[in-house]
Scaffold this active site. Sequence first.
Site, PDB file in Angstrom:
ATOM      1  N   MET A   1      81.229  15.693  58.007  1.00 45.61           N
ATOM      2  CA  MET A   1      80.829  14.265  58.619  1.00 45.61           C
ATOM      3  C   MET A   1      79.287  14.826  59.136  1.00 45.61           C
ATOM      4  O   MET A   1      79.041  15.534  59.806  1.00 45.61           O
ATOM      5  CB  MET A   1      81.414  14.069  59.573  1.00 45.61           C
ATOM      6  CG  MET A   1      83.154  13.621  59.175  1.00 45.61           C
ATOM      7  SD  MET A   1      84.005  13.671  60.715  1.00 45.61           S
ATOM      8  CE  MET A   1      84.301  15.365  61.176  1.00 45.61           C
ATOM      9  N   VAL A   2      78.118  13.848  58.484  1.00 45.08           N
ATOM     10  CA  VAL A   2      77.001  14.040  58.738  1.00 45.08           C
ATOM     11  C   VAL A   2      76.835  12.747  59.854  1.00 45.08           C
ATOM     12  O   VAL A   2      76.557  11.855  59.468  1.00 45.08           O
ATOM     13  CB  VAL A   2      76.116  13.962  57.621  1.00 45.08           C
ATOM     14  CG1 VAL A   2      74.487  14.035  58.130  1.00 45.08           C
ATOM     15  CG2 VAL A   2      76.525  14.992  56.581  1.00 45.08           C
ATOM     16  N   GLN A  56      82.273  21.737  63.247  1.00 48.93           N
ATOM     17  CA  GLN A  56      82.272  21.793  61.829  1.00 48.93           C
ATOM     18  C   GLN A  56      80.968  22.608  61.412  1.00 48.93           C
ATOM     19  O   GLN A  56      80.025  21.920  61.768  1.00 48.93           O
ATOM     20  CB  GLN A  56      82.620  20.542  61.128  1.00 48.93           C
ATOM     21  CG  GLN A  56      82.625  20.423  59.663  1.00 48.93           C
ATOM     22  CD  GLN A  56      83.122  19.089  59.219  1.00 48.93           C
ATOM     23  OE1 GLN A  56      82.042  18.231  59.048  1.00 48.93           O
ATOM     24  NE2 GLN A  56      84.333  18.827  58.770  1.00 48.93           N
ATOM     25  N   CYS A  85      81.632  18.072  51.955  1.00 44.50           N
ATOM     26  CA  CYS A  85      80.468  17.185  52.153  1.00 44.50           C
ATOM     27  C   CYS A  85      79.985  16.968  50.495  1.00 44.50           C
ATOM     28  O   CYS A  85      79.595  17.870  49.886  1.00 44.50           O
ATOM     29  CB  CYS A  85      79.492  17.681  53.051  1.00 44.50           C
ATOM     30  SG  CYS A  85      77.991  16.608  52.912  1.00 44.50           S
ATOM     31  N   HIS A 146      91.382  16.134  51.363  1.00 41.74           N
ATOM     32  CA  HIS A 146      90.951  14.689  51.178  1.00 41.74           C
ATOM     33  C   HIS A 146      91.084  14.612  49.791  1.00 41.74           C
ATOM     34  O   HIS A 146      89.915  15.052  49.124  1.00 41.74           O
ATOM     35  CB  HIS A 146      89.604  14.121  51.569  1.00 41.74           C
ATOM     36  CG  HIS A 146      89.255  12.858  51.559  1.00 41.74           C
ATOM     37  ND1 HIS A 146      90.121  12.024  52.032  1.00 41.74           N
ATOM     38  CD2 HIS A 146      88.394  12.329  51.046  1.00 41.74           C
ATOM     39  CE1 HIS A 146      89.665  10.759  51.804  1.00 41.74           C
ATOM     40  NE2 HIS A 146      88.343  11.010  51.128  1.00 41.74           N
ATOM     41  N   ASN A 179      94.135  13.642  54.523  1.00 42.11           N
ATOM     42  CA  ASN A 179      92.698  12.944  54.832  1.00 42.11           C
ATOM     43  C   ASN A 179      93.076  11.763  53.583  1.00 42.11           C
ATOM     44  O   ASN A 179      92.728  12.094  52.387  1.00 42.11           O
ATOM     45  CB  ASN A 179      91.761  13.538  54.748  1.00 42.11           C
ATOM     46  CG  ASN A 179      90.573  12.969  55.279  1.00 42.11           C
ATOM     47  OD1 ASN A 179      90.590  11.464  55.276  1.00 42.11           O
ATOM     48  ND2 ASN A 179      89.458  13.482  55.493  1.00 42.11           N
ATOM     49  N   GLY A 180      92.859  10.621  53.722  1.00 46.88           N
ATOM     50  CA  GLY A 180      92.841   9.493  52.907  1.00 46.88           C
ATOM     51  C   GLY A 180      93.626   8.436  52.905  1.00 46.88           C
ATOM     52  O   GLY A 180      95.081   8.568  53.457  1.00 46.88           O
ATOM     53  N   ASN A 181      93.467   7.121  52.523  1.00 55.24           N
ATOM     54  CA  ASN A 181      94.095   5.896  52.455  1.00 55.24           C
ATOM     55  C   ASN A 181      94.586   5.489  53.631  1.00 55.24           C
ATOM     56  O   ASN A 181      96.129   4.902  53.806  1.00 55.24           O
ATOM     57  CB  ASN A 181      95.345   6.086  51.321  1.00 55.24           C
ATOM     58  CG  ASN A 181      95.096   6.462  49.986  1.00 55.24           C
ATOM     59  OD1 ASN A 181      93.815   6.594  49.575  1.00 55.24           O
ATOM     60  ND2 ASN A 181      96.015   7.098  49.236  1.00 55.24           N
TER      61      ASN A 181
END
Length: 306
Positions: A1-2, A56, A85, A146, A179-181
């Site tokens: 995550m940026v 992170q 990333c 993910h 992680n996802g959906n």
Amino acid sequence: MVNQSDLPFRILVRRYGTTLVYTQMLLPTRLLNDQEYLEYHLRELGDPCDRPVVVQLGGNDPETVVRAARTVQGSCDAIDLNLGCPQEAARDAHYGAYLLGQKDWPLVESIVSAMSHSLTVPCPASATLKFSQRLESAGSSWITLHARHVSARRRRQGPADLEQIRTLKQNLTVPVVSNGNVRVWEDIQNNRAFTGADGIMHLCNILPDPVQISLEYLDICREHPGTVTIQIVQMHVRHFVDHQCGRRPWFHKFRAALSNCPTLTDIDILLRVKVQRWRGLYPPESDIDDKAEHMEDPLALLSLDG
């Protein structure tokens, strides 16, 4: 995550039931060599309102990652090695998802091993099944998956493959985070039931009314000055509104107006007055008058009208 998980945002999502939050991805070399960068990201990190929190890091050198991790480990509950990333900066500097190629597995194992043996907090990571088993052996505290493509172009195509996460859970002994959906609360329940994961990570917006949540976020920013830039505030507000209103005919005008808001007060008024008017939800006159009293230039309200 940026630039996606500043302190006010972390506080905000905790109010809506999030039990563990991550910081945005930090760069080890800048933590070590840029005092302003270090002080900015340490500001209120790990305060009582910000626990538990995972820092992170994105990097590819074991010594550098460990040295940077030591600068923040006293202010967090775990330190995560980013292996997801997909951005061009990560590709160019060779970190994040671009360390998932098999040729880099020994390097990543050495980073995870160095972190697990050098730090006083847990050290999770994210990877595929075979690689995750090796990272578990190297000392990773938990694994997040993910299940999408690394490619920035393909990573949004189709749903995440939750079968991969279920297989991962069945083959590891450390906790697994899926992680996802996830778009609505029921998706979280269904994801966990299907995968058996120990936790669900979510990055997208499942929060309430976009103006309400944006105003709440602005209030938190005021309570914690100096922890987020106006550009990041604009980004969050844009995403909040985009989630429910991105297809409305006025959305592009909203984006243009938002980018020209130099202060929190300007963004506040844009939301309360113009966005609500575009949505057909006219704000009360008393609300507009109260905001005008606190503006540096009350005549700016005229430019928001109509």
